[in-house]
Scaffold this motif. Structure first.
Motif, mmCIF file in Angstrom:
data_model
loop_
_atom_site.group_PDB
_atom_site.id
_atom_site.type_symbol
_atom_site.label_atom_id
_atom_site.label_comp_id
_atom_site.label_asym_id
_atom_site.label_seq_id
_atom_site.Cartn_x
_atom_site.Cartn_y
_atom_site.Cartn_z
ATOM 1 N N SER A 20 9.173 8.501 -1.392
ATOM 2 C CA SER A 20 8.929 7.531 -0.316
ATOM 3 C C SER A 20 7.443 7.222 -0.183
ATOM 4 O O SER A 20 7.053 6.071 0.020
ATOM 5 N N GLU A 21 6.607 8.252 -0.290
ATOM 6 C CA GLU A 21 5.165 8.042 -0.219
ATOM 7 C C GLU A 21 4.690 7.138 -1.357
ATOM 8 O O GLU A 21 3.885 6.220 -1.136
ATOM 9 N N LEU A 23 6.441 4.880 -2.943
ATOM 10 C CA LEU A 23 6.918 3.519 -2.662
ATOM 11 C C LEU A 23 6.041 2.840 -1.619
ATOM 12 O O LEU A 23 5.730 1.652 -1.730
ATOM 13 N N ASN A 24 5.625 3.581 -0.609
ATOM 14 C CA ASN A 24 4.777 3.020 0.442
ATOM 15 C C ASN A 24 3.337 2.819 -0.011
ATOM 16 O O ASN A 24 2.564 2.151 0.676
ATOM 17 N N ASN A 25 2.973 3.376 -1.160
ATOM 18 C CA ASN A 25 1.650 3.156 -1.753
ATOM 19 C C ASN A 25 1.694 2.122 -2.867
ATOM 20 O O ASN A 25 0.777 2.045 -3.681
ATOM 21 N N GLY A 26 2.762 1.334 -2.918
ATOM 22 C CA GLY A 26 2.831 0.220 -3.852
ATOM 23 C C GLY A 26 3.536 0.494 -5.165
ATOM 24 O O GLY A 26 3.645 -0.389 -6.007
ATOM 25 N N TRP A 27 4.000 1.724 -5.395
ATOM 26 C CA TRP A 27 4.749 2.024 -6.609
ATOM 27 C C TRP A 27 6.160 1.469 -6.452
ATOM 28 O O TRP A 27 6.657 1.316 -5.338
ATOM 29 N N GLU A 28 6.807 1.153 -7.566
ATOM 30 C CA GLU A 28 8.182 0.646 -7.563
ATOM 31 C C GLU A 28 9.047 1.553 -8.414
ATOM 32 O O GLU A 28 8.598 2.087 -9.439
ATOM 33 N N LYS A 50 3.560 0.879 -11.399
ATOM 34 C CA LYS A 50 2.686 0.107 -10.514
ATOM 35 C C LYS A 50 1.739 -0.739 -11.348
ATOM 36 O O LYS A 50 1.236 -0.287 -12.366
#
Length: 65
Positions: A20-21, A23-28, A50
């Motif tokens: 989740s962290e 994803l919230n830092n722009g990773w997919e 990313k």
């Protein structure tokens, strides 16, 4: 540049928080999760990607993105 990480760890709330962290830092997410059994516990894995500015170098600290 394109970046790739493979997050692994015991299949627990902490692993979900790490994904989740990211994803919230722009990773997919890249593909589906994987599961393995190490003889004692289930180990989860999830690839993430990313797009980031700059030039690729093997010295990149992926945790900084």
């Amino acid at each position: 540049m394109k970046l790739y990480r493979y997050l692994t760890g015991p299949d627990d709330a902490n692993f979900c928080l790490r994904v989740s962290e990211a994803l919230n830092n722009g990773w997919e997410l890249h593909g589906g999760p994987t599961l393995a059994f190490d003889g004692q516990r289930i180990i989860a894995g999830q690839a993430v990607v990313k797009e980031a500015p700059g030039q690729f170098s093997r010295d990149i600290d992926l945790s900084q993105f």
